[in-house]
Motif scaffolding. Structure first.
Motif, PDB file in Angstrom:
ATOM      1  N   ASN A  32       1.475  17.418  -2.965  1.00  0.00           N
ATOM      2  CA  ASN A  32       0.601  16.525  -3.890  1.00  0.00           C
ATOM      3  C   ASN A  32       0.986  16.999  -5.407  1.00  0.00           C
ATOM      4  O   ASN A  32       0.793  16.274  -6.595  1.00  0.00           O
ATOM      5  CB  ASN A  32      -0.684  16.264  -3.680  1.00  0.00           C
ATOM      6  N   LYS A  33       1.464  18.213  -5.183  1.00  0.00           N
ATOM      7  CA  LYS A  33       1.755  18.985  -6.585  1.00  0.00           C
ATOM      8  C   LYS A  33       3.093  18.943  -7.305  1.00  0.00           C
ATOM      9  O   LYS A  33       3.395  19.239  -8.187  1.00  0.00           O
ATOM     10  CB  LYS A  33       1.023  20.295  -6.604  1.00  0.00           C
ATOM     11  N   VAL A  34       3.958  18.582  -6.202  1.00  0.00           N
ATOM     12  CA  VAL A  34       5.345  18.659  -6.516  1.00  0.00           C
ATOM     13  C   VAL A  34       5.752  17.223  -7.320  1.00  0.00           C
ATOM     14  O   VAL A  34       5.717  16.244  -6.632  1.00  0.00           O
ATOM     15  CB  VAL A  34       6.176  18.832  -5.243  1.00  0.00           C
ATOM     16  N   ILE A  35       6.197  17.620  -8.498  1.00  0.00           N
ATOM     17  CA  ILE A  35       6.658  16.105  -9.079  1.00  0.00           C
ATOM     18  C   ILE A  35       8.118  15.874  -8.957  1.00  0.00           C
ATOM     19  O   ILE A  35       8.798  16.799  -9.053  1.00  0.00           O
ATOM     20  CB  ILE A  35       6.402  16.145 -10.607  1.00  0.00           C
ATOM     21  N   ILE A  36       8.482  14.657  -8.481  1.00  0.00           N
ATOM     22  CA  ILE A  36       9.721  14.438  -7.934  1.00  0.00           C
ATOM     23  C   ILE A  36      10.672  13.675  -9.287  1.00  0.00           C
ATOM     24  O   ILE A  36      11.769  13.916  -9.703  1.00  0.00           O
ATOM     25  CB  ILE A  36      10.056  13.662  -6.851  1.00  0.00           C
ATOM     26  N   CYS A  37       9.830  12.698  -9.613  1.00  0.00           N
ATOM     27  CA  CYS A  37      10.171  11.804 -10.791  1.00  0.00           C
ATOM     28  C   CYS A  37       9.427  12.507 -12.087  1.00  0.00           C
ATOM     29  O   CYS A  37       8.203  12.053 -12.224  1.00  0.00           O
ATOM     30  CB  CYS A  37      10.077  10.411 -10.556  1.00  0.00           C
ATOM     31  N   ARG A  38       9.977  12.918 -12.882  1.00  0.00           N
ATOM     32  CA  ARG A  38       9.297  13.485 -14.101  1.00  0.00           C
ATOM     33  C   ARG A  38       8.868  12.295 -14.944  1.00  0.00           C
ATOM     34  O   ARG A  38       7.839  12.330 -15.766  1.00  0.00           O
ATOM     35  CB  ARG A  38      10.099  14.578 -14.783  1.00  0.00           C
ATOM     36  N   CYS A  39       9.799  11.381 -15.295  1.00  0.00           N
ATOM     37  CA  CYS A  39       9.524  10.214 -16.099  1.00  0.00           C
ATOM     38  C   CYS A  39       8.280   9.506 -15.633  1.00  0.00           C
ATOM     39  O   CYS A  39       7.360   8.838 -16.328  1.00  0.00           O
ATOM     40  CB  CYS A  39      10.570   9.134 -16.316  1.00  0.00           C
ATOM     41  N   GLU A  40       8.096   9.116 -14.331  1.00  0.00           N
ATOM     42  CA  GLU A  40       7.019   8.206 -13.879  1.00  0.00           C
ATOM     43  C   GLU A  40       5.926   9.017 -12.964  1.00  0.00           C
ATOM     44  O   GLU A  40       5.135   8.312 -12.405  1.00  0.00           O
ATOM     45  CB  GLU A  40       7.686   7.056 -13.061  1.00  0.00           C
ATOM     46  N   ASP A  41       6.096  10.397 -13.165  1.00  0.00           N
ATOM     47  CA  ASP A  41       5.178  11.083 -12.245  1.00  0.00           C
ATOM     48  C   ASP A  41       4.888  10.644 -10.965  1.00  0.00           C
ATOM     49  O   ASP A  41       3.686  10.428 -10.363  1.00  0.00           O
ATOM     50  CB  ASP A  41       3.785  10.810 -13.098  1.00  0.00           C
ATOM     51  N   VAL A  42       6.099  10.930 -10.338  1.00  0.00           N
ATOM     52  CA  VAL A  42       6.110  10.372  -8.912  1.00  0.00           C
ATOM     53  C   VAL A  42       6.199  11.746  -7.904  1.00  0.00           C
ATOM     54  O   VAL A  42       7.051  12.418  -8.123  1.00  0.00           O
ATOM     55  CB  VAL A  42       6.967   9.387  -8.422  1.00  0.00           C
ATOM     56  N   THR A  43       5.054  12.003  -7.088  1.00  0.00           N
ATOM     57  CA  THR A  43       5.228  13.377  -6.348  1.00  0.00           C
ATOM     58  C   THR A  43       5.861  13.220  -5.228  1.00  0.00           C
ATOM     59  O   THR A  43       6.296  12.067  -4.494  1.00  0.00           O
ATOM     60  CB  THR A  43       3.400  13.511  -5.969  1.00  0.00           C
ATOM     61  N   LEU A  44       6.120  14.241  -4.480  1.00  0.00           N
ATOM     62  CA  LEU A  44       6.869  14.278  -3.387  1.00  0.00           C
ATOM     63  C   LEU A  44       6.074  14.001  -2.084  1.00  0.00           C
ATOM     64  O   LEU A  44       6.712  13.121  -1.436  1.00  0.00           O
ATOM     65  CB  LEU A  44       7.103  15.903  -2.918  1.00  0.00           C
ATOM     66  N   LYS A  45       4.628  13.907  -2.225  1.00  0.00           N
ATOM     67  CA  LYS A  45       3.984  13.100  -1.194  1.00  0.00           C
ATOM     68  C   LYS A  45       4.338  11.649  -1.148  1.00  0.00           C
ATOM     69  O   LYS A  45       4.593  11.019  -0.086  1.00  0.00           O
ATOM     70  CB  LYS A  45       2.523  13.516  -1.470  1.00  0.00           C
ATOM     71  N   GLU A  46       4.300  10.993  -2.189  1.00  0.00           N
ATOM     72  CA  GLU A  46       4.797   9.628  -2.561  1.00  0.00           C
ATOM     73  C   GLU A  46       5.919   9.476  -1.944  1.00  0.00           C
ATOM     74  O   GLU A  46       6.131   8.099  -1.316  1.00  0.00           O
ATOM     75  CB  GLU A  46       4.531   9.055  -3.944  1.00  0.00           C
ATOM     76  N   ILE A  47       7.158  10.167  -2.164  1.00  0.00           N
ATOM     77  CA  ILE A  47       8.356   9.900  -1.777  1.00  0.00           C
ATOM     78  C   ILE A  47       8.407   9.975  -0.146  1.00  0.00           C
ATOM     79  O   ILE A  47       8.831   8.982   0.319  1.00  0.00           O
ATOM     80  CB  ILE A  47       9.181  10.765  -2.258  1.00  0.00           C
ATOM     81  N   ARG A  48       7.759  10.900   0.355  1.00  0.00           N
ATOM     82  CA  ARG A  48       7.672  11.222   1.778  1.00  0.00           C
ATOM     83  C   ARG A  48       7.015   9.749   2.400  1.00  0.00           C
ATOM     84  O   ARG A  48       7.350   9.505   3.441  1.00  0.00           O
ATOM     85  CB  ARG A  48       7.171  12.600   2.270  1.00  0.00           C
ATOM     86  N   ASP A  49       5.870   9.610   1.862  1.00  0.00           N
ATOM     87  CA  ASP A  49       5.182   8.331   2.499  1.00  0.00           C
ATOM     88  C   ASP A  49       5.891   7.020   2.452  1.00  0.00           C
ATOM     89  O   ASP A  49       6.137   6.501   3.213  1.00  0.00           O
ATOM     90  CB  ASP A  49       3.940   8.232   1.598  1.00  0.00           C
ATOM     91  N   ALA A  50       6.783   6.934   1.396  1.00  0.00           N
ATOM     92  CA  ALA A  50       7.484   5.742   1.334  1.00  0.00           C
ATOM     93  C   ALA A  50       8.530   5.776   2.401  1.00  0.00           C
ATOM     94  O   ALA A  50       9.108   4.963   3.094  1.00  0.00           O
ATOM     95  CB  ALA A  50       8.300   5.701   0.120  1.00  0.00           C
ATOM     96  N   ILE A  51       9.097   7.064   2.601  1.00  0.00           N
ATOM     97  CA  ILE A  51      10.217   7.009   3.476  1.00  0.00           C
ATOM     98  C   ILE A  51       9.601   6.788   5.061  1.00  0.00           C
ATOM     99  O   ILE A  51      10.221   6.090   6.069  1.00  0.00           O
ATOM    100  CB  ILE A  51      11.062   8.753   3.720  1.00  0.00           C
ATOM    101  N   ARG A  52       8.490   7.409   5.159  1.00  0.00           N
ATOM    102  CA  ARG A  52       7.729   7.352   6.452  1.00  0.00           C
ATOM    103  C   ARG A  52       7.550   5.777   6.703  1.00  0.00           C
ATOM    104  O   ARG A  52       7.516   5.401   7.685  1.00  0.00           O
ATOM    105  CB  ARG A  52       6.431   7.788   6.542  1.00  0.00           C
TER     106      ARG A  52
END
Ligand SMILES: Cc1cc2nc3c(=O)[nH]c(=O)nc-3n(C[C@H](O)[C@H](O)[C@H](O)COP(=O)(O)OP(=O)(O)OC[C@H]3O[C@@H](n4cnc5c(N)ncnc54)[C@H](O)[C@@H]3O)c2cc1C
Lengths: 95, 381
Positions: A4-24
């Motif tokens: 939840n604390k790792v930001i993957i997309c800095r422009c839009e503030d998207v976290t690693l959790k959100e990315i992993r949830d989408a892949i799941r």
């Protein structure tokens, strides 16, 4: 590491959790993840997050990195103001 | 992937997904949807996603307001958890001539007959709604506070998710290569992943619909045309409604995340499947946008792209069975308003496929062109 604390997309503030949830959820291409999370829609157009997302997809699906397509990079690559575009051109002042 | 289905839907845009959901909701079993890429990869994921009820024909007003009702209650009706980011901050339609204003007045009478809450505004009143608006040359405006915008990806995925929950099989990255027919009857579709035998084929393939129908040996009077669009960086909220002008030829609105999204109808664009961006679009768009909203001159454009309009002879949708081929149906020709009509179109197509009476009293069949019954919609971009 807190996903939840790792930001993957800095422009839009998207976290690693959100990315992993989408892949799941079954979104296993960078283009789809862009659309469900907004990652890569900001000013840098995914220059940083695109690769990181591809790496997550690869790790979670087992698909080799070389086979994962990155997002389309669209013009105008750098980000340009309307004024910079119109400068020097004659302004037609009729509507 | 199933190799036998009742209905196969070709196309995973908002229209195909809405049709899939509505068929399943009516109890039709074994519905399979095929999408050559990912869901919303066609026009749906490239559109301005404006939703407006201010139309000039009764049937467009009806379909748009019924669709708006569904957008307003999307999660409840579909029984899903997905925020479609519906924004109802209005559409402000700008009139630059008395003739245009007269047309707006006539349209409003039609709209009011269906309880669409539109009103006529003076330029000064328009400026009260959009303080940055350049009202030079403006004669008046029409405004409906309940029009707006929704997120096209979330709407499409919402329909897809609800359809799947009701038993629809959705196959992404599955391309239809052929439609197999015998004795003027559809027998099935050939895909890059195998053959599916089926009784009915619904083509909702956006700008590619004519090519797919051609696989069955038929021609449709529709073509595709490139439309370009751009998005800016996001800034604080300054523009509530969608701004639109038919004569100045522009649409522009600020999305909930703060970026402006805008485009215009191209002139002399040849029919094609071209989806490249052009420098000319960026330049003309920059002039138009900064004339209309002068403070925009300092905002950065971050991305431009293009998508296909699919266009019919009267620029109105074709939602129809195809008489020449038993079991073939099409939903196409949406020009620039397929997103906002998709909820109602899904219901209509489900009625047509199941042979039920139409839920809405509208005429969108293909045969209208043979009967000479062209739909005269004055407010189309
Ligand atoms: C720039 C632009 C702005 C627009 N603005 C608006 C707006 O503000 N409001 C509005 O209401 N509408 C707007 N529109 C129109 C709207 O986008 C379309 O009418 C609508 O999205 C059509 O949806 P669809 O599902 O019919 O088509 P699409 O979204 O194009 O879906 C068709 C799908 O079929 C798939 N497909 C094609 N061939 C095959 C095959 N052989 N096998 C399997 N799948 C296939 C494609 O990949 C595609 O995903 C705009 C359009 C554009 C281009």
């Amino acid at each position: 590491m807190d996903e939840n604390k790792v930001i993957i997309c800095r422009c839009e503030d998207v976290t690693l959790k959100e990315i992993r949830d989408a892949i799941r959820e079954g979104f296993t291409t960078v283009e789809e993840i862009k659309r469900v999370t907004r990652s890569g829609m900001g000013p840098c157009q995914g220059k940083t997050c695109g690769l990181l997302i591809a790496k997550e997809i690869s790790q979670m699906t087992g698909k080799p990195m070389e086979e994962i397509e990155l997002q389309s990079i669209r013009p105008p690559y750098g980000g340009i103001t309307f004024e910079e575009v119109t400068k020097g051109t004659v302004m037609e002042n009729d509507k | 992937m199933k190799n036998k289905a009742n209905v196969v839907i070709i196309g995973g845009g908002v229209v195909g997904c809405s049709i899939a959901y509505n068929l399943a909701k009516k109890g039709v079993k074994d519905v399979v949807l095929l999408e050559k890429s990912y869901l919303s990869s066609g026009a749906t994921g490239r559109c301005g996603a404006g939703v407006r009820q201010q139309w000039g024909t009764k049937q467009n007003c009806l379909l748009a307001s019924e669709s708006m009702h569904i957008f307003e209650h999307f999660e409840d009706i579909l029984q899903i958890k997905r925020d479609i980011e519906l924004k109802q901050k209005g559409y402000l339609l700008l009139a630059y001539s008395d003739k245009e204003l007269e047309q707006f007045k006539k349209n409003i009478v039609v709209q009011h007959s269906l309880n669409i809450p539109s009103i006529l505004l003076t330029p000064k009143e328009a400026k009260e709604i959009v303080s940055d608006l350049n009202i030079e040359k403006l004669v008046g405006a029409a405004y409906c506070a309940k029009d707006g915008h929704a997120n096209p990806f979330q709407v499409t995925l919402g329909y897809a998710e609800a359809a799947q929950r009701l038993g629809v099989e959705i196959n992404k990255f599955t391309e239809v290569k052929d439609i197999i027919t015998k004795n003027n009857t559809a027998l099935g579709v050939q895909t890059n992943k195998g053959f599916i035998e089926c009784k009915k084929v619904v083509v909702a393939a956006g700008g590619w619909t004519q090519n797919i129908v051609k696989m069955a040996g038929l021609d449709l009077p529709i073509y595709s045309e490139r439309h370009e669009i751009l998005v800016t960086e996001s800034v604080k909220n300054v523009l509530d409604p969608m701004l639109m002008s038919f004569s100045y030829n522009i649409y522009c609105q600020q999305e909930p995340n703060g970026s402006f999204i805008m485009g215009y109808g191209p002139e002399n664009e040849p029919p094609s499947y071209n989806m490249e961006s052009s420098w000319e679009f960026l330049e003309t768009m920059s002039k138009k946008a900064t004339w209309l909203l002068p403070p925009l001159k300092n905002i950065r454009v971050i991305r431009q792209w293009a998508g296909l309009y699919n266009i019919s002879p009267d620029r109105q949708p074709i939602v129809s069975q195809i008489n020449q081929l038993e079991g073939l149906y099409v939903a196409c020709g949406f020009s620039g308003h397929g997103f906002m009509l998709a909820p109602a179109v899904g219901i209509l197509m489900a009625d047509i496929v199941t042979g039920d009476q139409l839920t809405y009293n509208v005429i969108l069949d293909l045969e209208r062109f043979n009967r000479g019954e062209i739909i005269e919609e004055p407010s189309v971009v």
